[in-house]
Design a protein around this motif. Sequence first.
Motif, PDB file in Angstrom:
ATOM      1  N   GLU A 112      60.182  24.584 142.437  1.00  0.00           N
ATOM      2  CA  GLU A 112      61.541  25.005 142.100  1.00  0.00           C
ATOM      3  C   GLU A 112      62.223  23.975 141.197  1.00  0.00           C
ATOM      4  OE1 GLU A 112      62.882  27.812 142.614  1.00  0.00           O
ATOM      5  OE2 GLU A 112      61.397  28.667 143.968  1.00  0.00           O
ATOM      6  N   TYR A 113      61.909  22.694 141.398  1.00  0.00           N
ATOM      7  CA  TYR A 113      62.489  21.641 140.550  1.00  0.00           C
ATOM      8  C   TYR A 113      62.003  21.805 139.110  1.00  0.00           C
ATOM      9  CZ  TYR A 113      64.203  17.011 139.260  1.00  0.00           C
ATOM     10  OH  TYR A 113      64.891  15.979 138.666  1.00  0.00           O
ATOM     11  N   ARG A 171      60.912  24.563 137.694  1.00  0.00           N
ATOM     12  CA  ARG A 171      61.488  25.784 137.130  1.00  0.00           C
ATOM     13  C   ARG A 171      62.944  25.563 136.730  1.00  0.00           C
ATOM     14  NH1 ARG A 171      58.824  30.906 140.461  1.00  0.00           N
ATOM     15  NH2 ARG A 171      56.655  30.357 140.001  1.00  0.00           N
ATOM     16  N   MET A 172      63.662  24.760 137.512  1.00  0.00           N
ATOM     17  CA  MET A 172      65.028  24.413 137.138  1.00  0.00           C
ATOM     18  C   MET A 172      65.042  23.640 135.820  1.00  0.00           C
ATOM     19  SD  MET A 172      67.184  21.476 137.274  1.00  0.00           S
ATOM     20  CE  MET A 172      66.489  20.453 138.558  1.00  0.00           C
ATOM     21  N   ASP A 232      64.498  25.925 132.950  1.00  0.00           N
ATOM     22  CA  ASP A 232      65.714  26.695 132.624  1.00  0.00           C
ATOM     23  C   ASP A 232      66.617  25.899 131.678  1.00  0.00           C
ATOM     24  OD1 ASP A 232      64.971  28.864 134.154  1.00  0.00           O
ATOM     25  OD2 ASP A 232      66.046  28.187 135.945  1.00  0.00           O
ATOM     26  N   PHE A 233      66.731  24.597 131.938  1.00  0.00           N
ATOM     27  CA  PHE A 233      67.544  23.753 131.054  1.00  0.00           C
ATOM     28  C   PHE A 233      66.882  23.610 129.680  1.00  0.00           C
ATOM     29  CE2 PHE A 233      69.700  22.567 134.957  1.00  0.00           C
ATOM     30  CZ  PHE A 233      71.003  22.348 134.524  1.00  0.00           C
ATOM     31  N   LYS A 281      69.929  15.455 130.398  1.00  0.00           N
ATOM     32  CA  LYS A 281      69.541  16.017 131.693  1.00  0.00           C
ATOM     33  C   LYS A 281      68.039  16.229 131.775  1.00  0.00           C
ATOM     34  CE  LYS A 281      73.743  18.425 133.162  1.00  0.00           C
ATOM     35  NZ  LYS A 281      74.323  19.714 133.566  1.00  0.00           N
ATOM     36  N   PHE A 292      65.348  14.699 134.386  1.00  0.00           N
ATOM     37  CA  PHE A 292      64.444  15.517 135.199  1.00  0.00           C
ATOM     38  C   PHE A 292      62.994  15.064 135.020  1.00  0.00           C
ATOM     39  CE2 PHE A 292      67.656  19.172 134.445  1.00  0.00           C
ATOM     40  CZ  PHE A 292      68.484  18.651 135.416  1.00  0.00           C
TER      41      PHE A 292
END
Length: 361
Positions: A124-125, A127-128, A131-132, A194, A198
């Motif tokens: 999930e991290y 995939r987040m 998205d960014f 960001k 990540f």
Amino acid sequence: MDVHKNSYICAIYGKTGEILGETKISSDIKLIEKFINNAKKKINEDVDVLAGYEAGCLGYSLYWQLKEKGIACNILAPTTMQRSAKNKVIKNDRRDAQMIATNLANGSYKAVYVPHDHDVEIKEYIRMMNDFKDESKKVKQHINAFVLRLGYRYGGKSRWIPAHIKWLRGLELNSMYKEILDEYLSQLEELTEKIERFQHKLEELSQKDSYREKIGELRCFKGIDTTAAMTLHVEVSDFNRFPTAPAFASFCGLTPGEDSSGEKNKRLSITKQGNSLVRTTLVECAQVLVRGTIGKKGKKVKSKQLGQDVKVIDYTDKAVLRLQKKYHQMILRGVNKNIAVTAIARELACFVWGVETGHIA
């Protein structure tokens, strides 16, 4: 169960082949448990119950909730389920629940693999973060389109490097246009910071004991960095569930489809079934792998291979050399570049399977 965000449609298929009960309930695990217990009372004997639902918006959450209640559950892969012709003509939630129950009873489906909790968290991290990255691409497209509408064209070879950003900031525009461009660039800068944060976090996660060895081995391939290695590793989670390398390539949706009949053999484009993120990641890695001089290792690849097992380095170097030669041979034969890259991605998937399962002899 045909599951939705706010409601579940449940149907119980009995041993004798008939639907023993149906209901529509709100999305509450207690109501599912109550429905199962009521069905058991009607049967008036102790039976084993297997629940199931199609892979979709709920992810693994309902599976884990049922497991905590002691109810066996499978998540069904939609493309592997048998569907009647009538179900294709008349489709509703009730029929879908009956169809799922029938597949569970007959075993005419493949269950989705449920990974470990920590793998899901990192999945999930990632995939987040993706998205960014998508948002960043959109902002770049907006900037390119905006500048082009104003009649400016960048003459450099590469975009979004410091020289390109400097050129954008140095454009002589009127106050309103300048404000618009500055807002775009400010948003891009924020997203870039960001994404870098990540990626740094992902580097730290890759050094955990459960990931360090395999991620280090995958990074020995040219074109596979930490982000790609972590994506492949946690999205698949257990490579040993694939008996062969071609089986893993098929899971990635990188194998060609077929529409043959009699003496007529027709190959189609790749199936694109299975995990789309794994497939996309492999294609992106293949695009980097085929660049440069055949057989030449750059400083970045050498630094990634430092401290790794000699057998792994030898295996990955031979794989990269083979794939680079194959790509250039295909291009010389006039094969479309995208088709050639996809073919390389399919074979790269097989080599990745070899590293993950230890088949590197």
